[in-house]
Motif scaffolding. Structure first.
Motif, PDB file in Angstrom:
ATOM      1  N   UNK A  83       0.836  -1.201   0.000  1.00 35.62           N
ATOM      2  CA  UNK A  83       0.000   0.000   0.000  1.00 35.62           C
ATOM      3  C   UNK A  83       0.872   1.252   0.000  1.00 35.62           C
ATOM      4  N   UNK A  84       1.896   1.293   0.840  1.00 36.95           N
ATOM      5  CA  UNK A  84       2.776   2.461   0.855  1.00 36.95           C
ATOM      6  C   UNK A  84       3.548   2.594  -0.454  1.00 36.95           C
ATOM      7  N   UNK A  85       3.922   1.485  -1.066  1.00 41.94           N
ATOM      8  CA  UNK A  85       4.574   1.545  -2.385  1.00 41.94           C
ATOM      9  C   UNK A  85       3.614   2.121  -3.417  1.00 41.94           C
ATOM     10  N   UNK A  86       2.332   1.760  -3.332  1.00 40.39           N
ATOM     11  CA  UNK A  86       1.336   2.309  -4.254  1.00 40.39           C
ATOM     12  C   UNK A  86       1.148   3.805  -4.031  1.00 40.39           C
ATOM     13  N   UNK A  87       1.119   4.221  -2.764  1.00 41.74           N
ATOM     14  CA  UNK A  87       1.020   5.655  -2.459  1.00 41.74           C
ATOM     15  C   UNK A  87       2.229   6.378  -3.054  1.00 41.74           C
ATOM     16  N   UNK A  88       3.397   5.804  -2.843  1.00 43.79           N
ATOM     17  CA  UNK A  88       4.634   6.389  -3.365  1.00 43.79           C
ATOM     18  C   UNK A  88       4.585   6.516  -4.892  1.00 43.79           C
ATOM     19  N   UNK A  89       4.109   5.479  -5.576  1.00 43.19           N
ATOM     20  CA  UNK A  89       4.022   5.490  -7.041  1.00 43.19           C
ATOM     21  C   UNK A  89       3.016   6.536  -7.525  1.00 43.19           C
ATOM     22  N   UNK A  90       1.884   6.644  -6.843  1.00 42.55           N
ATOM     23  CA  UNK A  90       0.901   7.659  -7.219  1.00 42.55           C
ATOM     24  C   UNK A  90       1.471   9.060  -7.047  1.00 42.55           C
ATOM     25  N   UNK A  91       2.162   9.292  -5.946  1.00 40.37           N
ATOM     26  CA  UNK A  91       2.750  10.612  -5.711  1.00 40.37           C
ATOM     27  C   UNK A  91       3.830  10.931  -6.738  1.00 40.37           C
ATOM     28  N   UNK A  92       4.592   9.927  -7.141  1.00 39.15           N
ATOM     29  CA  UNK A  92       5.630  10.143  -8.149  1.00 39.15           C
ATOM     30  C   UNK A  92       5.020  10.641  -9.462  1.00 39.15           C
ATOM     31  N   UNK A  93       3.792  10.219  -9.754  1.00 34.59           N
ATOM     32  CA  UNK A  93       3.118  10.647 -10.982  1.00 34.59           C
ATOM     33  C   UNK A  93       2.831  12.145 -10.998  1.00 34.59           C
ATOM     34  N   UNK A  94       2.827  12.789  -9.817  1.00 35.57           N
ATOM     35  CA  UNK A  94       2.640  14.245  -9.741  1.00 35.57           C
ATOM     36  C   UNK A  94       3.912  14.920  -9.214  1.00 35.57           C
ATOM     37  N   UNK A  95       5.041  14.231  -9.402  1.00 35.48           N
ATOM     38  CA  UNK A  95       6.354  14.750  -8.995  1.00 35.48           C
ATOM     39  C   UNK A  95       6.426  15.069  -7.512  1.00 35.48           C
ATOM     40  N   UNK A  96       5.861  14.191  -6.713  1.00 34.75           N
ATOM     41  CA  UNK A  96       5.887  14.353  -5.258  1.00 34.75           C
ATOM     42  C   UNK A  96       6.437  13.091  -4.621  1.00 34.75           C
ATOM     43  N   UNK A  97       6.878  13.230  -3.387  1.00 34.67           N
ATOM     44  CA  UNK A  97       7.325  12.089  -2.593  1.00 34.67           C
ATOM     45  C   UNK A  97       6.466  11.966  -1.359  1.00 34.67           C
ATOM     46  N   UNK A  98       6.769  10.995  -0.557  1.00 33.41           N
ATOM     47  CA  UNK A  98       5.994  10.777   0.664  1.00 33.41           C
ATOM     48  C   UNK A  98       6.119  11.935   1.652  1.00 33.41           C
ATOM     49  N   UNK A  99       7.135  12.760   1.500  1.00 30.24           N
ATOM     50  CA  UNK A  99       7.257  13.932   2.363  1.00 30.24           C
ATOM     51  C   UNK A  99       6.155  14.949   2.105  1.00 30.24           C
ATOM     52  N   UNK A 100       5.429  14.815   1.002  1.00 29.01           N
ATOM     53  CA  UNK A 100       4.322  15.717   0.683  1.00 29.01           C
ATOM     54  C   UNK A 100       3.021  15.296   1.370  1.00 29.01           C
ATOM     55  N   UNK A 101       2.990  14.106   1.958  1.00 31.06           N
ATOM     56  CA  UNK A 101       1.763  13.609   2.588  1.00 31.06           C
ATOM     57  C   UNK A 101       1.492  14.394   3.869  1.00 31.06           C
ATOM     58  N   UNK A 102       0.269  14.910   3.972  1.00 33.08           N
ATOM     59  CA  UNK A 102      -0.116  15.663   5.163  1.00 33.08           C
ATOM     60  C   UNK A 102      -1.162  14.925   5.998  1.00 33.08           C
ATOM     61  N   UNK A 103      -1.839  13.920   5.406  1.00 31.33           N
ATOM     62  CA  UNK A 103      -2.896  13.190   6.129  1.00 31.33           C
ATOM     63  C   UNK A 103      -2.983  11.782   5.588  1.00 31.33           C
ATOM     64  N   UNK A 104      -3.063  10.819   6.499  1.00 31.67           N
ATOM     65  CA  UNK A 104      -3.289   9.411   6.163  1.00 31.67           C
ATOM     66  C   UNK A 104      -4.512   8.919   6.922  1.00 31.67           C
ATOM     67  N   UNK A 105      -5.343   8.153   6.241  1.00 36.04           N
ATOM     68  CA  UNK A 105      -6.469   7.497   6.891  1.00 36.04           C
ATOM     69  C   UNK A 105      -6.336   6.003   6.629  1.00 36.04           C
TER      70      UNK A 105
END
Length: 133
Positions: free
Chosen positions: A58-80
Motif C-alpha cells: 500500500x505504501x509503495x502504491x502511495x509512493x508510485x501515485x505521488x511520483x506521478x505528480x512529482x511528489x514524494x511521501x514527504x508531501x503527505x499531510x494526512x493518512x487514513x
C-alpha cells in the motif's frame, strides 16, 4: 515545515505517537489519493493474509501515485487507515515509519472496519498530499 505544510501538536492535548494532530497547508496544490490496497502493478494481490506485506505494498502504491505528480511521501499531510484487525497495528506502524518523516509525521486516523472491497484485503490507506504551487 515540509514543503508547504506545517505539523503541529498543541500542548493542550495529549502528545501523539507516530502522527501529528494538525497539518496546516500554507499554500500550493492539494492531492487526494483514493484508498490504496495491496494490488501490485499488474493487479495481483500482494501478501494475502500478511498485514506487513500488504501495508508495504500500500505504501509503495502511495509512493508510485505521488511520483506521478512529482511528489514524494514527504508531501503527505494526512493518512487514513482502514484495517480489519487491530492486532496488526504494531506491524502497520513499523512499516509506516519506514515511509513517513517520523520527526514530523502526517495527521492520521485509523479505523477498524468490518470489511474492505475484497475479502483478501487486510488494509486500505487514503492519503492527502500538498505541494507548493
Amino acid at each position: 515545515m515540509t514543503n508547504n505544510a506545517r505539523f503541529l501538536n498543541p500542548d493542550t492535548v495529549h502528545k501523539p505517537v507516530g502522527y501529528s494532530h494538525i497539518a496546516e497547508v500554507t499554500g500550493g496544490r492539494l492531492f487526494y489519493l483514493a484508498g490504496q490496497v495491496a494490488f501490485d502493478h499488474s493487479g495481483k494481490i500482494v501478501g494475502e493474509g500478511d498485514i506487513a506485506a500488504q501495508t508495504r505494498q500500500v505504501f509503495e502504491n502511495i509512493k508510485a501515485n505521488l511520483a506521478a505528480v512529482n511528489a514524494g511521501l514527504d508531501a503527505v499531510i494526512k493518512l487514513t487507515y482502514f484495517v480489519l484487525d487491530p492486532a496488526g497495528i504494531p506491524a502497520i506502524r513499523q512499516i509506516r515509519d519506514e515511509y513517513v518523516n517520523t520527526s514530523a509525521p502526517p495527521a492520521s486516523t485509523l479505523l477498524v472496519v468490518a470489511g474492505l472491497a475484497l475479502p483478501e484485503f487486510l488494509i486500505e490507506i487514503e492519503a492527502v498530499a500538498a505541494l507548493p504551487s
